[in-house]
Design a protein around this motif. Structure first.
Motif, mmCIF file in Angstrom:
data_model
loop_
_atom_site.group_PDB
_atom_site.id
_atom_site.type_symbol
_atom_site.label_atom_id
_atom_site.label_comp_id
_atom_site.label_asym_id
_atom_site.label_seq_id
_atom_site.Cartn_x
_atom_site.Cartn_y
_atom_site.Cartn_z
ATOM 1 N N LYS A 1 0.817 -1.205 0.000
ATOM 2 C CA LYS A 1 0.000 0.000 0.000
ATOM 3 C C LYS A 1 0.853 1.258 0.000
ATOM 4 O O LYS A 1 1.807 1.384 0.777
ATOM 5 N N ASP A 2 0.512 2.182 -0.899
ATOM 6 C CA ASP A 2 1.134 3.503 -0.977
ATOM 7 C C ASP A 2 2.631 3.459 -1.230
ATOM 8 O O ASP A 2 3.365 4.375 -0.855
ATOM 9 N N ALA A 3 3.112 2.390 -1.869
ATOM 10 C CA ALA A 3 4.522 2.361 -2.274
ATOM 11 C C ALA A 3 4.796 3.544 -3.190
ATOM 12 O O ALA A 3 3.969 3.899 -4.022
ATOM 13 N N TYR A 4 5.964 4.153 -3.033
ATOM 14 C CA TYR A 4 6.265 5.347 -3.820
ATOM 15 C C TYR A 4 7.441 5.170 -4.770
ATOM 16 O O TYR A 4 7.592 5.928 -5.725
ATOM 17 N N ASP A 5 8.281 4.162 -4.528
ATOM 18 C CA ASP A 5 9.385 3.943 -5.458
ATOM 19 C C ASP A 5 9.882 2.519 -5.341
ATOM 20 O O ASP A 5 9.660 1.841 -4.312
#
Length: 419
Positions: free
Chosen positions: A375-379
Motif C-alpha cells: 500500500k502507498d509504495a512510492y518507489d
C-alpha cells in the motif's frame, strides 16, 4: 551566539502541516495550533557526527539506492541507513549516516554523495562503520534553503501547542520539511538505471545522478547543476543551466538525461558532459512526473491530487527510439501512480494500494501480469530478479525469477523514530 536567518521549504501535505487538531474549538471562539520551533547545532559538530554510527530504526523511508550488495535508504531529513543485502531474505542494518536535511543519494566507487539541506557532501564509505567526509559543495541545493551565517545546521524541531482567538493569530507556521518562510533565531545548538560499473542504481524519484566524472542534479526546480567529481575531495560546480520548469526527477540513459517535470519530460544530450544541451521534450498535462527509459521507449507516470496540480492519473508510454523526437505511443489509466522500474520486458509501477507488474513486449499493448499488495509504495528498483519496494511502512524485497509466482523475501519494517 550569532543571528541566523534561514530560508526553508514548507509544504502542506495532509496533517503533516501545522496541525489544526480535532476538538480544538473552544466555545467556537478559539483554535489550537501546534507550533514548530527549529533547533540548531554547529555545522562542525554535525559534520563530525557523520561517521558511520550504529544502525538506527527505520522511521520515515525516503529515497532508495543500491550498489553491490548494499542498500542505502534515506530516512527523510534525518540521514541514510546502510543495509548489507548479501542475503535478501535477511537484510542486516549495518550503519547509519546521521545527515540532517538529507533526501538524496548517489554513489561513485566508495564515495557517497548526499545533500544536507542546501549542501552537497562527499562521504567515504569504504568502511561504512567509519565513514569520513571527503569533500563538500556549500549552498548547492539552493531550493532547499540557505543560512546566511553558515556556522549552523537545523537538526531538530521542538513543538508546543498554542491557542489563539478563532478570528485572530498567525495564519502560517513553519513545519519540518518543506513553502518558504523566514526565521530569525539566536539559538545555536541526501536513476532507475545503473550507469557504468562504478555507480549504483537509484529509484525513479532521484534528483541527482552520476555519469562518468560528473554529478548532475536539480539544485532547484528549474535548473540542472553540473558538478565535476573527478576529485571527490573537491567537487566543483562547473555549470548550471536553466532546463525547464518545475523539475522533479532526473534519469540517465546512454548519453542522455531525462528530466521529469510537472509539465513534461525534457531530454538533454551530454555528449559534452560539462555542457548539457536540450535536444527534445514531451509535454503532458500538469501532474507529478517520474520517468524512466530503455533503448526504445520511455515510461512516464502522472498523478494528481498533490501540490503538482492537474487531474491525470495515468501511465504514458513514449516512442523514444529517437529521444529527440519522443512521441506518445499509448496512455494507460492508473489509480494514483508514482515510482516505476523496468527489467527486461517487465515493468513495475507503484499505483496506490498495489504495485502493478506488466509485460512490455508490445509497449502499445501492455499486458498485466500480477499485482503486489504494498500500500502507498512510492518507489522501487528492479534488477536481476530482485525487486526492492519502498513504502511508508518499510522496505520490501521480492524474488520475481518466476514472474507467475513472485515471492516475498523480506520486509524491513518501520519500527520507531531515529535518535
Amino acid at each position: 551566539m550569532r543571528k541566523i536567518t534561514a530560508l526553508l521549504a514548507l509544504c502542506c501535505i495532509g496533517t503533516a502541516v501545522v496541525l489544526f487538531l480535532p476538538g480544538c474549538l473552544k466555545d467556537s471562539a478559539t483554535r489550537t495550533y501546534k507550533i514548530y520551533t527549529p533547533n540548531y547545532s554547529l555545522k562542525s559538530s554535525v559534520l563530525a557526527a557523520i561517521n558511520g554510527s550504529p544502525a538506527q530504526p527505520l522511521a520515515q523511508p525516503g529515497q532508495l539506492y543500491i550498489k553491490d550488495n548494499f542498500i542505502y535508504i534515506n530516512d527523510l531529513n534525518k540521514g541514510i541507513h546502510i543495509i548489507d543485502n548479501s542475503n535478501p531474505s535477511n537484510p542486516v542494518q549495518t550503519a547509519w549516516l546521521n545527515i540532517p536535511g538529507n533526501q538524496n543519494i548517489a554513489i561513485r566507487g566508495h564515495i557517497l554523495y548526499a545533500d544536507m539541506y542546501a549542501d552537497l557532501l562527499a562521504i567515504d564509505i569504504s568502511n561504512p562503520g567509519q565513514a569520513k567526509i571527503r569533500g563538500n559543495l556549500w549552498n548547492f541545493f539552493q531550493g532547499r534553503g540557505f543560512v546566511e551565517d553558515s556556522c549552523c545546521v537545523l537538526t531538530s524541531w521542538s513543538t508546543r501547542d498554542t491557542t489563539v482567538p478563532l478570528n485572530g493569530g498567525p495564519t502560517m507556521y513553519p513545519v519540518p520539511g518543506t513553502a518558504y518562510y523566514t526565521m530569525n533565531s539566536n539559538t545555536v545548538a541526501a536513476a532507475a538505471s545503473s550507469v557504468g560499473s562504478k555507480t549504483g542504481t537509484a529509484g525513479s524519484t532521484a534528483v541527482m545522478t552520476l555519469v562518468g566524472d560528473y554529478l548532475y542534479a536539480l539544485p532547484e526546480s528549474h535548473s540542472v547543476g553540473v558538478v565535476q567529481v573527478t576529485d571527490s575531495s573537491h567537487p566543483t560546480l562547473t555549470n548550471k543551466i536553466y532546463a525547464g520548469y518545475d523539475l522533479e526527477t532526473i534519469f540517465p540513459i546512454q548519453n542522455r538525461l531525462l528530466l521529469g517535470s510537472k509539465e513534461g519530460v525534457y531530454i538533454y544530450s551530454i555528449d559534452n558532459p560539462a555542457e548539457p544541451v536540450q535536444i527534445g521534450q514531451f509535454i503532458h498535462g500538469r501532474a507529478c512526473d517520474p520517468v524512466i527509459a530503455d533503448e526504445s521507449n520511455a515510461y512516464v507516470t502522472l498523478h494528481a491530487g498533490t501540490s503538482c496540480g492537474g487531474s491525470a492519473n495515468e501511465l504514458d508510454v513514449l516512442n523514444a527510439t529517437d529521444l529527440s523526437q519522443a512521441t506518445l505511443l499509448k496512455t494507460y489509466p492508473m489509480t494514483h501512480p508514482s515510482g516505476l522500474s523496468k527489467d527486461g520486458n517487465l515493468l513495475f509501477v507503484c499505483d496506490g494500494p498495489v504495485v502493478k507488474v506488466f509485460n512490455t513486449a508490445d509497449p502499445a499493448n501492455l499486458q498485466p501480469v500480477t499485482t503486489l499488495n504494498v500500500k502507498d509504495a512510492y518507489d522501487l528498483i528492479a534488477a536481476n530478479h530482485l525487486l526492492l519496494v519502498a513504502g511508508p511502512d518499510g522496505l520490501y524485497q521480492y524474488d520475481y525469477s518466476d514472474v507467475n509466482h513472485i515471492t516475498l523475501l523480506s520486509h524491513l519494517a518501520v519500527s520507531g523514530p531515529v535518535n
